[in-house]
Structures are given as structure tokens and as C-alpha cells.
Design a protein around this motif. Sequence first.
Motif, PDB file in Angstrom:
ATOM      1  N   ASN A 125      -6.685 -18.327  16.297  1.00  0.00           N
ATOM      2  CA  ASN A 125      -5.745 -19.306  17.035  1.00  0.00           C
ATOM      3  C   ASN A 125      -4.410 -18.829  16.753  1.00  0.00           C
ATOM      4  O   ASN A 125      -3.565 -19.676  16.087  1.00  0.00           O
ATOM      5  CB  ASN A 125      -5.899 -20.633  16.588  1.00  0.00           C
ATOM      6  CG  ASN A 125      -5.061 -21.998  17.210  1.00  0.00           C
ATOM      7  OD1 ASN A 125      -4.788 -21.447  18.461  1.00  0.00           O
ATOM      8  ND2 ASN A 125      -4.547 -22.870  16.604  1.00  0.00           N
ATOM      9  N   ILE A 178      -7.569 -19.321  26.243  1.00  0.00           N
ATOM     10  CA  ILE A 178      -8.202 -20.123  25.627  1.00  0.00           C
ATOM     11  C   ILE A 178      -9.231 -21.059  26.813  1.00  0.00           C
ATOM     12  O   ILE A 178     -10.314 -21.373  26.312  1.00  0.00           O
ATOM     13  CB  ILE A 178      -7.507 -21.172  24.877  1.00  0.00           C
ATOM     14  CG1 ILE A 178      -6.691 -20.390  23.563  1.00  0.00           C
ATOM     15  CG2 ILE A 178      -8.115 -22.211  24.156  1.00  0.00           C
ATOM     16  CD1 ILE A 178      -5.455 -21.065  23.138  1.00  0.00           C
ATOM     17  N   ARG A 194      -3.330 -26.619  19.440  1.00  0.00           N
ATOM     18  CA  ARG A 194      -4.516 -25.798  20.042  1.00  0.00           C
ATOM     19  C   ARG A 194      -5.724 -25.782  19.152  1.00  0.00           C
ATOM     20  O   ARG A 194      -6.870 -26.133  19.578  1.00  0.00           O
ATOM     21  CB  ARG A 194      -4.287 -24.401  20.216  1.00  0.00           C
ATOM     22  CG  ARG A 194      -3.378 -24.029  21.420  1.00  0.00           C
ATOM     23  CD  ARG A 194      -2.899 -22.672  21.348  1.00  0.00           C
ATOM     24  NE  ARG A 194      -2.007 -22.567  22.599  1.00  0.00           N
ATOM     25  CZ  ARG A 194      -1.693 -21.260  23.173  1.00  0.00           C
ATOM     26  NH1 ARG A 194      -1.701 -20.049  22.247  1.00  0.00           N
ATOM     27  NH2 ARG A 194      -1.074 -20.985  24.185  1.00  0.00           N
ATOM     28  N   TYR A 195      -5.506 -26.182  17.765  1.00  0.00           N
ATOM     29  CA  TYR A 195      -6.318 -26.259  16.633  1.00  0.00           C
ATOM     30  C   TYR A 195      -7.086 -27.603  17.098  1.00  0.00           C
ATOM     31  O   TYR A 195      -8.454 -27.520  16.906  1.00  0.00           O
ATOM     32  CB  TYR A 195      -5.816 -26.202  15.456  1.00  0.00           C
ATOM     33  CG  TYR A 195      -6.425 -26.903  14.218  1.00  0.00           C
ATOM     34  CD1 TYR A 195      -7.639 -26.425  13.976  1.00  0.00           C
ATOM     35  CD2 TYR A 195      -5.966 -28.493  13.903  1.00  0.00           C
ATOM     36  CE1 TYR A 195      -8.410 -27.330  12.604  1.00  0.00           C
ATOM     37  CE2 TYR A 195      -6.793 -28.985  12.979  1.00  0.00           C
ATOM     38  CZ  TYR A 195      -8.199 -28.484  12.505  1.00  0.00           C
ATOM     39  OH  TYR A 195      -8.733 -29.176  11.715  1.00  0.00           O
ATOM     40  N   CYS A 205      -0.853 -13.127  12.833  1.00  0.00           N
ATOM     41  CA  CYS A 205       0.122 -14.096  13.547  1.00  0.00           C
ATOM     42  C   CYS A 205       1.217 -13.419  14.374  1.00  0.00           C
ATOM     43  O   CYS A 205       1.646 -14.009  15.075  1.00  0.00           O
ATOM     44  CB  CYS A 205       0.419 -15.226  12.596  1.00  0.00           C
ATOM     45  SG  CYS A 205      -0.858 -16.449  12.748  1.00  0.00           S
ATOM     46  N   LYS A 258      -2.717 -19.780  26.732  1.00  0.00           N
ATOM     47  CA  LYS A 258      -3.376 -21.110  27.173  1.00  0.00           C
ATOM     48  C   LYS A 258      -4.562 -20.898  28.102  1.00  0.00           C
ATOM     49  O   LYS A 258      -5.633 -21.289  27.824  1.00  0.00           O
ATOM     50  CB  LYS A 258      -2.411 -22.183  27.760  1.00  0.00           C
ATOM     51  CG  LYS A 258      -2.837 -23.376  27.954  1.00  0.00           C
ATOM     52  CD  LYS A 258      -1.833 -24.129  28.414  1.00  0.00           C
ATOM     53  CE  LYS A 258      -2.321 -25.486  29.084  1.00  0.00           C
ATOM     54  NZ  LYS A 258      -1.601 -25.854  30.300  1.00  0.00           N
ATOM     55  N   LEU A 286       0.426 -24.245  17.788  1.00  0.00           N
ATOM     56  CA  LEU A 286      -0.824 -23.738  17.352  1.00  0.00           C
ATOM     57  C   LEU A 286      -1.686 -25.122  16.741  1.00  0.00           C
ATOM     58  O   LEU A 286      -2.910 -25.164  16.956  1.00  0.00           O
ATOM     59  CB  LEU A 286      -0.777 -22.970  16.262  1.00  0.00           C
ATOM     60  CG  LEU A 286      -0.140 -21.537  16.466  1.00  0.00           C
ATOM     61  CD1 LEU A 286      -0.266 -20.464  15.228  1.00  0.00           C
ATOM     62  CD2 LEU A 286      -1.053 -20.855  17.501  1.00  0.00           C
ATOM     63  N   TRP A 326      -9.639 -27.411  19.697  1.00  0.00           N
ATOM     64  CA  TRP A 326     -10.998 -26.760  19.282  1.00  0.00           C
ATOM     65  C   TRP A 326     -11.772 -27.459  18.403  1.00  0.00           C
ATOM     66  O   TRP A 326     -12.925 -27.603  18.609  1.00  0.00           O
ATOM     67  CB  TRP A 326     -10.444 -25.449  18.448  1.00  0.00           C
ATOM     68  CG  TRP A 326     -10.206 -24.172  19.266  1.00  0.00           C
ATOM     69  CD1 TRP A 326      -9.094 -23.542  19.239  1.00  0.00           C
ATOM     70  CD2 TRP A 326     -11.190 -23.535  20.212  1.00  0.00           C
ATOM     71  NE1 TRP A 326      -9.173 -22.408  20.132  1.00  0.00           N
ATOM     72  CE2 TRP A 326     -10.572 -22.351  20.757  1.00  0.00           C
ATOM     73  CE3 TRP A 326     -12.503 -23.753  20.768  1.00  0.00           C
ATOM     74  CZ2 TRP A 326     -10.913 -21.585  21.676  1.00  0.00           C
ATOM     75  CZ3 TRP A 326     -12.971 -22.894  21.619  1.00  0.00           C
ATOM     76  CH2 TRP A 326     -12.386 -21.943  22.032  1.00  0.00           C
ATOM     77  N   THR A 368      -5.075 -21.558  11.953  1.00  0.00           N
ATOM     78  CA  THR A 368      -4.953 -20.217  12.767  1.00  0.00           C
ATOM     79  C   THR A 368      -6.478 -19.530  12.837  1.00  0.00           C
ATOM     80  O   THR A 368      -6.248 -18.552  13.594  1.00  0.00           O
ATOM     81  CB  THR A 368      -4.095 -19.379  12.067  1.00  0.00           C
ATOM     82  OG1 THR A 368      -4.155 -19.296  10.597  1.00  0.00           O
ATOM     83  CG2 THR A 368      -2.650 -19.855  11.823  1.00  0.00           C
ATOM     84  N   GLN A 375     -13.401 -21.244  26.609  1.00  0.00           N
ATOM     85  CA  GLN A 375     -13.867 -22.606  26.501  1.00  0.00           C
ATOM     86  C   GLN A 375     -14.975 -22.747  27.717  1.00  0.00           C
ATOM     87  O   GLN A 375     -15.930 -23.523  27.576  1.00  0.00           O
ATOM     88  CB  GLN A 375     -12.898 -23.924  26.391  1.00  0.00           C
ATOM     89  CG  GLN A 375     -12.080 -23.810  25.110  1.00  0.00           C
ATOM     90  CD  GLN A 375     -11.257 -24.923  24.762  1.00  0.00           C
ATOM     91  OE1 GLN A 375     -10.927 -25.685  25.515  1.00  0.00           O
ATOM     92  NE2 GLN A 375     -10.772 -25.137  23.456  1.00  0.00           N
ATOM     93  N   ILE A 411     -10.483 -20.289  13.430  1.00  0.00           N
ATOM     94  CA  ILE A 411     -11.503 -21.380  13.464  1.00  0.00           C
ATOM     95  C   ILE A 411     -12.866 -20.491  13.276  1.00  0.00           C
ATOM     96  O   ILE A 411     -13.356 -19.842  14.279  1.00  0.00           O
ATOM     97  CB  ILE A 411     -11.415 -22.138  14.750  1.00  0.00           C
ATOM     98  CG1 ILE A 411      -9.941 -22.930  14.952  1.00  0.00           C
ATOM     99  CG2 ILE A 411     -12.449 -22.738  15.259  1.00  0.00           C
ATOM    100  CD1 ILE A 411      -9.166 -22.868  15.939  1.00  0.00           C
ATOM    101  N   PHE A 455     -10.051 -12.529  20.786  1.00  0.00           N
ATOM    102  CA  PHE A 455      -9.770 -13.624  19.916  1.00  0.00           C
ATOM    103  C   PHE A 455     -10.189 -13.040  18.246  1.00  0.00           C
ATOM    104  O   PHE A 455     -10.428 -14.221  17.529  1.00  0.00           O
ATOM    105  CB  PHE A 455     -10.921 -14.805  20.266  1.00  0.00           C
ATOM    106  CG  PHE A 455     -10.487 -15.241  21.580  1.00  0.00           C
ATOM    107  CD1 PHE A 455      -9.639 -16.386  21.639  1.00  0.00           C
ATOM    108  CD2 PHE A 455     -10.873 -14.953  22.735  1.00  0.00           C
ATOM    109  CE1 PHE A 455      -9.131 -17.044  22.932  1.00  0.00           C
ATOM    110  CE2 PHE A 455     -10.544 -15.252  23.925  1.00  0.00           C
ATOM    111  CZ  PHE A 455      -9.552 -16.619  24.001  1.00  0.00           C
TER     112      PHE A 455
END
Length: 352
Positions: A332, A341, A264-265, A188, A338, A261, A268, A291, A345, A293, A4
Motif C-alpha cells: 500500500n 487498487i 486505502r488501508y 514507499c 486508485k 494511505l 483493504w 503500508t 479488488q 497488507i 503490488f
Amino acid sequence: MISFYPGPSRIHDDIPRYVKEAAKKGILSINHRSDEFMHISEKTIGLLKKKLNIPDDYTLFFTSSATECWEIIAQSLVARRSYHLYNGSFGQKWYDYTKRICSGVRQYPFEREELVNPKKYRFGAEGGVICITQNETSNGTQVSNETIRLVSENNPNHLVAVDATSSMAGIALDFAAADIWFASVQKCFGLPAGLAVMVCSPRAMERVEKIGERDHYNSLTFMAEMMGKWQTPFTPNVLGIYLLMRVMEDSKSIEAVEKKLVKRYNRWVDFFGNSSNLTHLVKNTAAHSFTVIPVAAPAEVVTSIKKEAKKKGLLLGEGYGELKASTFRIANFPAIKKEEIEKLQRFLKSFV
Ligand SMILES: *Cc1c(COP(=O)(O)O)cnc(C)c1O
């Protein structure tokens, strides 16, 4: 290990397959003056324009890194003045590098929680280059397309150069709003390091010609002459360009990538919004990068998260500079999956 790290970062799963393909096709030793190379170069540039919505009349170049792009701009585009708007380490480094090469270099630092107010920046009549870091990788903030456009419109005599290293190919950039854009591919784009892309407007190319700087191997005058034949003055990263071509061929439209993205952001932000120990470093959500975090936590929590994460096969981004002890960063980027992530988490849940 699932990375990450916000650069070098997780590469696309297909890269090993593309490398094998390149070896099989003999791409690894092709001559950079050959028709075969020129075809790959032309095709890659066409795909970048198409997939990232870059205006057709813009000129693209291959360089080796974003750092090299900082120097190219200083050498070939800043005749006298450059104006650096920044709020973090990468923007500051750009200023520092330019200062070593040019004499009329000015800095306009702003706060991490602050949005760039375009009204504040009206520079003199003499044409210079305004330098903006679109996505500040060190602290997870970004400058919007709209703001870049307004700074540009308010300063018609100046070129606007944008460092989009950790956002190009992740979010939809408004290329028409500025004159020079650049990014290296290890963020990216999800590619191995050693290649960068530089994008120049017709106005920027006019400036290059007017200044006519020819003192360096990577002077834009030489780069432009060679790009007329889809070539570079030096031997480029041919494998990198081939991999970029293959990734672009298989990538979705930038709008679709951005949508993924941003979703997903938002997840988060919700995740850290529900935590008392872990918070997004930046309180002002309007300044948030999509992108990168950055997560703030008490130093002892950061230390144990990093240690435990490694044991679980999760590589987190270190906090940058003075934020090293009190933050970590999560990329990100499009290549991250997926499930990965979700795994991160689940892991972080025990620290919230
Ligand atoms: C990573 C990064 C750079 C440096 O990129 P290199 O390819 O290592 O030169 C410059 N600017 C930003 C915003 C970055 O994130």
C-alpha cells in the motif's frame, strides 16, 4: 504488469520522464565532486527534511541500501551493546548482521500479534543502540511513533535506531523520537533500487565522533566529513539522488500522503473483513502496518490467486519465509493508483 510487490515496488509514473530529463541535462555523467552534484545533494537533503518533517539539526546521508545501513550502524555506532526488538524476518536479519560485527548483541523477539510494551525494555547504564524495525515488511506489522518515543525516553543513555524502509515517505514518522532512521528508496519512495537514506540526530553524531571508528569506506566519521561538502566518500548513485530530488519536489506533504494511505488501508481491512476465504494475517488491528497488507488464505487458494493474478497483469507480493505458501502481500505504497487498487479488488472478489 501492475506491481503490488512490497519492494522493489511500483515506481512513480514520472520516473521515465525524470530519467530523460537527467540524460538531457548531462546529470548521468557528472562528477560527484563537482558543484553541480553538491547542489543536487544539498537540495535533495533540504527537500527530504522539509517534506518528511525531519528536524533541521539532523544529518542525512546517502547509502546504497538498508542492508548497508545495518552494517554502518554496527560499525560506527554500536560501541559494545545493541538490543534488537523484532517480530519478523527483517528485524531478525538486522540482528544477524550486527552479530557478525559486534560482540554484545542481544535479541528480544516478540510475537506477531503482540505490541511492543515500552515498560518491558529498560537497558543498563552503559550506552548502546536499541534497534527497532518500525514497519516489518515480512509480516505487515508496525511499531507506533508513540512506542518508539517511550522506549527512547525510558533509555536515556541509549541511542534508538529505526529501520523504516517500508514506511518512510509513506507515513509521518516522528524523527525527533529516535536517533537513527533509514530506508532504501525502492519501497514507499516509489523509486528504482540502489539508494538509501540515513538520518542521524545530533546525539547520534556525537556518538559517532566519540567512537571515532575509521576502518571502513562507509565509516560514519568519513561520511560525516564528506557530507560537510554535500558529498560521499565513494561515488554515489547520482542518478538515484537526482530522481529522489525530483520525486520529493513533486510530492505532497507527508501528512497528506499518510492520510491517503490510511484511507486505502482501511478499505483493504473492510475488504478482507467481508471475506471468509481471505483474511488479514494479523488479527490484532493495533499491530497492523499501514503500508504492507499480508493476506492469509488456504494454500490452494493462494496458489490459484497468484497464478490467475499474473495472467491479469497483477503482480502480488510473495509471502515471506515460512509464510510463503499460506499468504501473499499487497503493498500500500503512495505510487500505486486508485484505479489499480480497484482492479485488484475486482479480481480478488472472485476468491473471497
Ligand atoms: C526491504 C527491506 C530491507 C532491505 O532493504 P535493501 O535496500 O534491500 O537493503 C530492510 N529492512 C526492511 C524493513 C525492508 O523492508
